[in-house]
Structures are given as C-alpha cells and as structure tokens.
Design an enzyme around this catalytic site. Structure first.
Site, short mmCIF file in Angstrom:
data_model
loop_
_atom_site.label_atom_id
_atom_site.label_comp_id
_atom_site.label_asym_id
_atom_site.label_seq_id
_atom_site.Cartn_x
_atom_site.Cartn_y
_atom_site.Cartn_z
N ASN A 10 0.81 -1.22 0.00
CA ASN A 10 0.00 0.00 0.00
C ASN A 10 0.85 1.27 0.00
OD1 ASN A 10 -2.73 -0.61 -0.30
ND2 ASN A 10 -2.94 -1.26 1.82
N GLY A 11 2.15 1.12 -0.16
CA GLY A 11 3.02 2.28 -0.31
C GLY A 11 2.99 2.77 -1.75
N MET A 13 5.37 2.93 -4.09
CA MET A 13 5.99 2.02 -5.04
C MET A 13 5.20 0.72 -5.16
SD MET A 13 8.39 3.20 -6.81
CE MET A 13 8.52 1.58 -7.56
N THR A 86 14.22 -1.95 -1.08
CA THR A 86 14.13 -0.94 -0.03
C THR A 86 15.48 -0.27 0.16
OG1 THR A 86 12.33 -2.06 1.13
CG2 THR A 86 13.68 -0.56 2.43
N THR A 87 15.50 1.05 0.21
CA THR A 87 16.75 1.78 0.37
C THR A 87 16.90 2.26 1.82
OG1 THR A 87 15.69 3.87 -0.28
CG2 THR A 87 16.72 2.54 -2.02
N SER A 109 19.82 -4.40 -5.24
CA SER A 109 20.38 -3.25 -5.95
C SER A 109 19.88 -1.97 -5.30
CB SER A 109 19.96 -3.28 -7.43
OG SER A 109 20.44 -2.13 -8.11
N ALA A 110 20.77 -0.97 -5.23
CA ALA A 110 20.38 0.31 -4.65
C ALA A 110 19.42 1.06 -5.56
CB ALA A 110 21.62 1.17 -4.40
N HIS A 142 16.37 14.68 -5.37
CA HIS A 142 15.16 13.91 -5.09
C HIS A 142 14.09 14.81 -4.48
CE1 HIS A 142 17.84 10.40 -5.52
NE2 HIS A 142 16.74 9.75 -5.81
N LYS A 146 12.01 12.61 0.69
CA LYS A 146 13.05 11.58 0.86
C LYS A 146 13.84 11.86 2.12
CE LYS A 146 16.77 9.19 -1.63
NZ LYS A 146 16.17 7.85 -1.40
#
Length: 252
Positions: A10-11, A13, A86-87, A109-110, A142, A146
């Site tokens: 539900n985010g 992304m 997820t970062t 991967s970042a 960004h 963020k």
C-alpha cells in the site's frame, strides 16, 4: 507464470508495481504485506507475514528498513526468493540480506532502474580513462519527502567509481565545512531535496578546459517498478545467491 508477493503493497511504489504487474499475463500477485491493510480490490493484504499460508516464487520488497527482519524471516522460512528494493539500509542490515542469499536467491540493488545501472557502467568506463586528469563529482536530486541523503544510488555510483580508481579515494559531502583546496582523490557527493523530483543523478568529470557529464533522470516511479518486476522474473528460477542489475544487463 511468476507468482509474486509485494511487501509494502500500500506504499507508493507498491501500488505502482501492482498496477504494472496486473497487466502482465506472465505475473500473478499472490498477496501483499503492509502495516496498512486497506483493501485494494486486487489481492489480499496482510499486516502479519505469519498469517499468509500460501506460496509464492518471489517477494518484491519496497517497504521500510524497519521491516527487514520480517521480510528475511519470511523468505528464509518459506524458501522464497527476494528482490530487495528498499533503500536506506544500514551496513548491518545489508549484511543480513547478503547472509540470506546463501539460502535463497536474492536480487539486491540500490536502484532498480536499468538506465541508472547503465549509468554506473558508463561512469566506471569513464573513470578508467579520465581519473588521472579529471575531478569527479556526483550530484543527486530527489523529492522533498526523501529521508536519506545522499541517496543509495549516489553511493552505488560513488562506490563503483572508487573501486575502479587505482589510488585511494575519499568521499566529501559538505565543502562548506572544509576551507581548503580540493584534493585530487576526492569524490564529491552533493544532495538536493525539493518538490516532486523523482530522481536525478549526474556524474561530473571536470578537467582542464573541458567537462564531461553523465546524467540519468527518472520522470516516473514506474521505471523502478519495471526494473523490480524484471528482477523478480530473473531470479524466480535461479539458485541461491546474490544477484544485481549487472547480471541482467550481461545476461547471466
């Protein structure tokens, strides 16, 4: 058919991934995980990973670093592959992901954009040729929501450049705190936060009387969703191990 679970369903992304995945006949969304279980009319969403008794091929995680233990526990318990997108993970958390890859396939991967990963490869190639006579700076931009800075992608680019350089290199983040000339072996990293910028990364190679710039601009979050779906399809049939975008680019 690749059966996927969306963690962080539900985010922002998670919703983009769901919209793209439901149009892909080779994909089936089994369920979603999220602290917010508001129904979306497409698939069931669970707040407790243990509540789900079914099976999937891959978990795509676009949630939050605080959720990592739950994701890893689920994938380990159910022997499910993981696309970790997820970062903002700490070094210790990154090691947890690496440890998991010894048991199940993990794509880590970042940045999930194919374009960004191509930019990294181009930056490495440029470094091989230019490092002796060019200064290297990275600028990332960004949106104003963020939290982490510099971005994980900026670090991914910087790390790739640093590994390519023949000498030792150091990262410099705030030149306002350093009243001295730029050192030859510095890699400058600058962060800008504002508006609704999805993501922009520029690598600057500044030499005598000439400047070369490599730049990637994301205009929609869909580029990251498309990349994560491609990654999910890629590792669904792989053996346990750690994979990243260069494996897709090189067709490993």
């Amino acid at each position: 058919m690749t059966n996927i679970i969306i963690s962080g369903a539900n985010g922002k992304m998670g919703k983009v991934i769901a919209e793209i995945a439901k149009k892909d006949d080779s994909l089936n969304i089994v369920c979603g995980f999220d602290v917010n279980t508001e129904p979306n009319g497409i698939f069931e969403i669970y707040s407790n990973y243990a509540e789900f008794a079914g099976k999937a091929d891959v978990v795509i995680d676009f949630s939050h670093p605080a959720n990592l233990d739950k994701v890893i526990s689920f994938c380990e318990r159910t022997n499910t592959a993981l696309v970790m997108a997820t970062t903002g993970l700490t070094d210790a958390q990154k090691q947890q992901v690496i440890d998991l890859s010894k048991k199940v396939p993990v794509f880590f991967s970042a940045n999930m954009s194919l374009g960004v990963n191509l930019l990294v490869n181009l930056a490495k190639k440029a470094t091989e040729i230019l490092e002796e006579s060019f200064d290297i700076e990275i600028i990332e931009k960004h949106h104003n929501q963020k939290i982490d800075a510099p971005s994980g992608t900026a670090y991914m680019i910087a790390d790739a450049i640093k590994e390519t350089m023949h000498g030792e290199a150091s990262y410099v983040y705030d030149r306002a705190s350093k009243r001295e000339k730029r050192d030859k072996n510095e890699i400058g990293i600058s962060s800008i936060r504002g508006g609704t910028i999805v993501g922009e990364h520029t690598v600057i190679f500044a030499g005598n009387d000439e400047v070369i710039e490599l730049k990637h601009t994301a205009t929609s979050k869909s580029v990251f969703a498309v990349g994560s779906i491609k990654a999910a399809k890629f590792i669904a049939s792989k053996k346990s191990g750690l994979y990243d975008m260069k494996d897709i680019l090189t067709g490993v």
